[in-house]
Motif scaffolding. Structure first.
Motif, PDB file in Angstrom:
ATOM      1  N   ALA A 321       1.790   5.673   0.532  1.00 35.88           N
ATOM      2  CA  ALA A 321       2.080   4.236   0.568  1.00 35.88           C
ATOM      3  C   ALA A 321       2.947   3.833  -0.620  1.00 35.88           C
ATOM      4  O   ALA A 321       3.864   3.011  -0.486  1.00 35.88           O
ATOM      5  N   ILE A 322       2.688   4.419  -1.786  1.00 36.12           N
ATOM      6  CA  ILE A 322       3.457   4.091  -2.988  1.00 36.12           C
ATOM      7  C   ILE A 322       4.911   4.521  -2.833  1.00 36.12           C
ATOM      8  O   ILE A 322       5.841   3.761  -3.155  1.00 36.12           O
ATOM      9  N   LEU A 323       5.129   5.734  -2.342  1.00 35.97           N
ATOM     10  CA  LEU A 323       6.504   6.221  -2.177  1.00 35.97           C
ATOM     11  C   LEU A 323       7.239   5.432  -1.106  1.00 35.97           C
ATOM     12  O   LEU A 323       8.427   5.101  -1.270  1.00 35.97           O
ATOM     13  N   LEU A 324       6.558   5.107  -0.007  1.00 38.88           N
ATOM     14  CA  LEU A 324       7.187   4.284   1.022  1.00 38.88           C
ATOM     15  C   LEU A 324       7.598   2.938   0.446  1.00 38.88           C
ATOM     16  O   LEU A 324       8.726   2.482   0.662  1.00 38.88           O
ATOM     17  N   LEU A 347       1.948  -2.941   1.175  1.00 44.32           N
ATOM     18  CA  LEU A 347       1.641  -1.519   1.148  1.00 44.32           C
ATOM     19  C   LEU A 347       0.775  -1.151  -0.048  1.00 44.32           C
ATOM     20  O   LEU A 347      -0.118  -0.305   0.039  1.00 44.32           O
ATOM     21  N   LEU A 348       1.035  -1.793  -1.174  1.00 46.74           N
ATOM     22  CA  LEU A 348       0.358  -1.429  -2.408  1.00 46.74           C
ATOM     23  C   LEU A 348      -0.985  -2.134  -2.589  1.00 46.74           C
ATOM     24  O   LEU A 348      -1.855  -1.643  -3.303  1.00 46.74           O
ATOM     25  N   THR A 535       3.671  -1.157  12.216  1.00 47.52           N
ATOM     26  CA  THR A 535       2.235  -1.150  11.894  1.00 47.52           C
ATOM     27  C   THR A 535       1.929  -0.167  10.762  1.00 47.52           C
ATOM     28  O   THR A 535       0.796   0.307  10.629  1.00 47.52           O
ATOM     29  N   GLU A 536       2.923   0.132   9.931  1.00 46.79           N
ATOM     30  CA  GLU A 536       2.735   1.102   8.856  1.00 46.79           C
ATOM     31  C   GLU A 536       1.583   0.737   7.927  1.00 46.79           C
ATOM     32  O   GLU A 536       0.816   1.615   7.489  1.00 46.79           O
ATOM     33  N   VAL A 537       1.463  -0.544   7.594  1.00 49.38           N
ATOM     34  CA  VAL A 537       0.382  -0.963   6.687  1.00 49.38           C
ATOM     35  C   VAL A 537      -0.977  -0.619   7.297  1.00 49.38           C
ATOM     36  O   VAL A 537      -1.858  -0.073   6.634  1.00 49.38           O
ATOM     37  N   SER A 538      -1.141  -0.931   8.573  1.00 47.24           N
ATOM     38  CA  SER A 538      -2.387  -0.626   9.274  1.00 47.24           C
ATOM     39  C   SER A 538      -2.617   0.877   9.394  1.00 47.24           C
ATOM     40  O   SER A 538      -3.734   1.378   9.164  1.00 47.24           O
ATOM     41  N   LEU A 539      -1.567   1.625   9.753  1.00 48.36           N
ATOM     42  CA  LEU A 539      -1.703   3.073   9.904  1.00 48.36           C
ATOM     43  C   LEU A 539      -2.109   3.733   8.591  1.00 48.36           C
ATOM     44  O   LEU A 539      -2.955   4.642   8.567  1.00 48.36           O
ATOM     45  N   ALA A 543      -5.469   5.721   7.975  1.00 49.40           N
ATOM     46  CA  ALA A 543      -5.340   7.110   7.516  1.00 49.40           C
ATOM     47  C   ALA A 543      -6.111   7.336   6.222  1.00 49.40           C
ATOM     48  O   ALA A 543      -6.733   8.385   6.023  1.00 49.40           O
ATOM     49  N   LYS A 544      -6.069   6.346   5.331  1.00 52.06           N
ATOM     50  CA  LYS A 544      -6.820   6.447   4.081  1.00 52.06           C
ATOM     51  C   LYS A 544      -8.315   6.540   4.361  1.00 52.06           C
ATOM     52  O   LYS A 544      -9.041   7.344   3.748  1.00 52.06           O
ATOM     53  N   ASN A 545      -8.775   5.754   5.285  1.00 51.61           N
ATOM     54  CA  ASN A 545     -10.183   5.783   5.666  1.00 51.61           C
ATOM     55  C   ASN A 545     -10.567   7.140   6.239  1.00 51.61           C
ATOM     56  O   ASN A 545     -11.591   7.738   5.852  1.00 51.61           O
TER      57      ASN A 545
END
Length: 561
Positions: A321-324, A347-348, A535-539, A543-545
């Motif tokens: 997420a940080i790199l994106l 994102l962050l 939906t990147e934020v949601s994905l 994914a983190k979960n």
């Protein structure tokens, strides 16, 4: 007497300076001539793979016939050599396998500096890549200014983007001023360019570009049925979980292998169809293929302006997420750039979803065919996620190859005209030129042929026909996912590796893969989440979960210290 004494002292000082200058010149000359690596006979390794179960791993060569690793590693060698193994071991618990926030915290606490962070990764690169028994053939260029740039950074990243001071590797089809951008092809070995748009964004935020990594030549749109991870420039990229045993995935092979082996904080890959998802899965790292238009493609050697996208490849979801976020920015020069999308702050700062709120689809055929997938889905279900069995509709991707063929036929000449700065050093101006160039120098350039490039020249699809193909494929690709996403109110669909990358590509849907486990052979396998556009934020949150529930990633044993 005083004059004589002064004159004698002056002559002594001058002579000492002369000797020091000579010594420095001698040291410089010795450094420039230091032999760090010697080519070796890889015929026994090639022979050992001759009967590999996977035909694509029956290599014809492993080491590059044209790249001298001494040229790659000499510029930073003296400084890397001065970094002691004792200091490396002291820093290992604070850096190796740690996420960016943890690394930044350690720097802020004074445990080490950004310069030492770079030296830590250089230590690993030199240790493993100069040893023919451990080399992954993944680092093909280093930024000689990386250490000096690290020294100029502030002592901590307070008030800066989290990517500040983090060493990043680039797939070698991404433009970076100061290093060639080759796409793995000898025809572009002297291709000097300006920074790609996403590289400008990274540098603005203080990221350190450590170097370039190998890839499948021309992003695997070159030979047909050939090994992934092979390029004429870099040789055969190898998988750290099993050198010559497992495929590296492609075409972002170097990005995946380098991050798996711990050569940098993160890497940037590119994908047209599976080229981030495949090597991320094969190397047990996290790879995100964003929605087309989220990240700029300007300054990146193209296959298809319709489907290409860069994306982050990291060891964990937090870093992804940080790199994106660090690469975001609206690029007017990119015809598919999306102006109104999620922000870097989202994102962050977005909190991780409660697993009880997550609703995903599990493909029934994969549940029947893959025991690791089935086991992981059941684990996620037990942890509280809602798992809905789904059976996607039968969808054909007729005409997919023509998108790549016709796009590259038009996009590559435009790239060469716009971004190749020294035209006298890059003689090719079209796909036809590249094909001819390779035939003229076939010994070095194409041990596996160039069937895909030749296929571009014989594809007679018109622009009008191509537009129809694109519209039909986007419609069909979305139908493959949307029946379940819409009808079952799903957040994402769960796949494996790059199994459904082609559908996501033509649909222009984002996808993220995370480590899911390892086969009995030790080969990594990834769980891939595919969702609707933007939906990147949601994905990333989902994914983190899942990453925390599964805790699947293991560092490759050979590269664990």
């Amino acid at each position: 007497m005083k004059y004589s004494t002064f004159g004698s002292l002056l002559m002594t000082v001058i002579f000492s300076c002369f000797l020091l200058s000579c010594k420095q010149d001698s040291n410089k000359e010795n450094a420039e001539n230091t032999i760090l690596w010697e080519p070796y006979n890889d015929s026994l390794e090639v022979a050992a793979n001759a009967n590999h179960d996977n035909p694509r791993m029956r290599y014809k060569l492993i080491q590059s016939k044209v790249l001298d690793k001494n040229d790659v590693f000499r510029p930073l060698y003296q400084e890397a050599k001065a970094f002691s193994n004792e200091r490396y071991l002291a820093l290992e618990p604070y850096i190796l396998e740690q996420d960016i926030p943890s690394i930044q915290s350690s720097i802020k606490q004074g445990k080490f500096t950004y310069e030492e962070l770079v030296l830590f990764y250089l230590h690993r690169i030199y240790k493993y890549e100069l040893d023919n028994g451990t080399t992954l053939n993944t680092i093909i260029a280093l930024n000689a200014s990386a250490l000096e740039q690290a020294r100029q950074l502030k002592s901590n990243a307070d008030g800066e983007h989290p990517i500040y001071g983090m060493p990043i590797l680039l797939k070698d089809n991404i433009g970076f001023k100061g290093l060639p951008t080759t796409a793995g092809a000898i025809a572009l070995k002297d291709n000097t360019t300006a920074d790609a748009f996403i590289v400008e964004r990274l540098k603005e935020k203080g990221a350190l570009i450590l170097g370039k990594v190998n890839l499948s030549e021309w992003a695997y749109f070159f030979c047909d049925g050939c090994p992934v991870g092979y390029s004429a420039v870099g040789g055969q990229t190898l998988n750290p979980y099993g050198r010559r045993l497992f495929e590296t995935g492609g075409s972002s092979s170097g990005s995946g292998t380098a991050i798996a082996a711990g050569y940098a904080v993160a890497a940037v890959g590119t994908e047209t169809s599976g080229s981030i998802l495949s090597p991320s899965s094969q190397n047990s790292v996290v790879g995100l293929k964003p929605t087309i238009g989220v990240l700029s493609r300007t300054g990146i050697v193209p296959i298809s302006s319709t489907l290409d996208t860069p994306g982050p490849m990291t060891r964990n979801v937090t870093d992804n997420a940080i790199l994106l976020a660090a690469m975001l920015g609206f690029d007017e020069a990119d015809q598919h750039a999306i102006k109104d999308l999620f922000s870097a702050a989202q994102l962050l700062e977005t909190p991780m979803s409660s697993i009880a709120q997550i609703r995903v689809g599990a493909i029934t055929t994969l549940m029947q065919q893959d025991s690791i997938y089935k086991t992981r889905v059941e684990v996620l279900k037990s942890a509280g996620a809602t798992i809905v069995p789904i059976t996607p509709p039968e969808v054909k991707l007729d005409g997919f190859l023509s998108i790549l063929n016709i796009d590259m036929k038009h996009d590559l000449p435009q790239y060469l005209e716009t971004y190749a700065q020294q035209k006298d050093l890059v003689s090719v101006t079209s796909v036809a030129d590249v094909v001819t160039y390779n035939i003229q120098h076939s010994t070095l350039r194409m041990p596996y042929g160039q069937a895909r490039l030749e296929g571009i020249l014989t594809d007679s699809t018109t622009i009008e026909e191509l537009q129809t193909i694109k519209l039909n494929l986007e419609k069909e690709g979305r139908r493959f996912f949307d029946e379940a996403l819409d009808n079952q109110d799903l957040d994402a669909i769960l796949s494996i590796n790059n199994y459904h990358a082609g559908y996501a590509a033509v649909a222009k849907y984002p996808a993220i893969t995370i480590p899911m486990g390892y086969k009995t052979t030790g080969e990594p396998i990834g769980l891939t989440l595919i969702g609707k556009p933007l939906t990147e934020v949601s994905l990333l949150s989902i994914a983190k979960n899942f990453e925390q529930v599964m805790q699947a990633r293991k560092i490759p044993e050979l590269y664990s210290n």
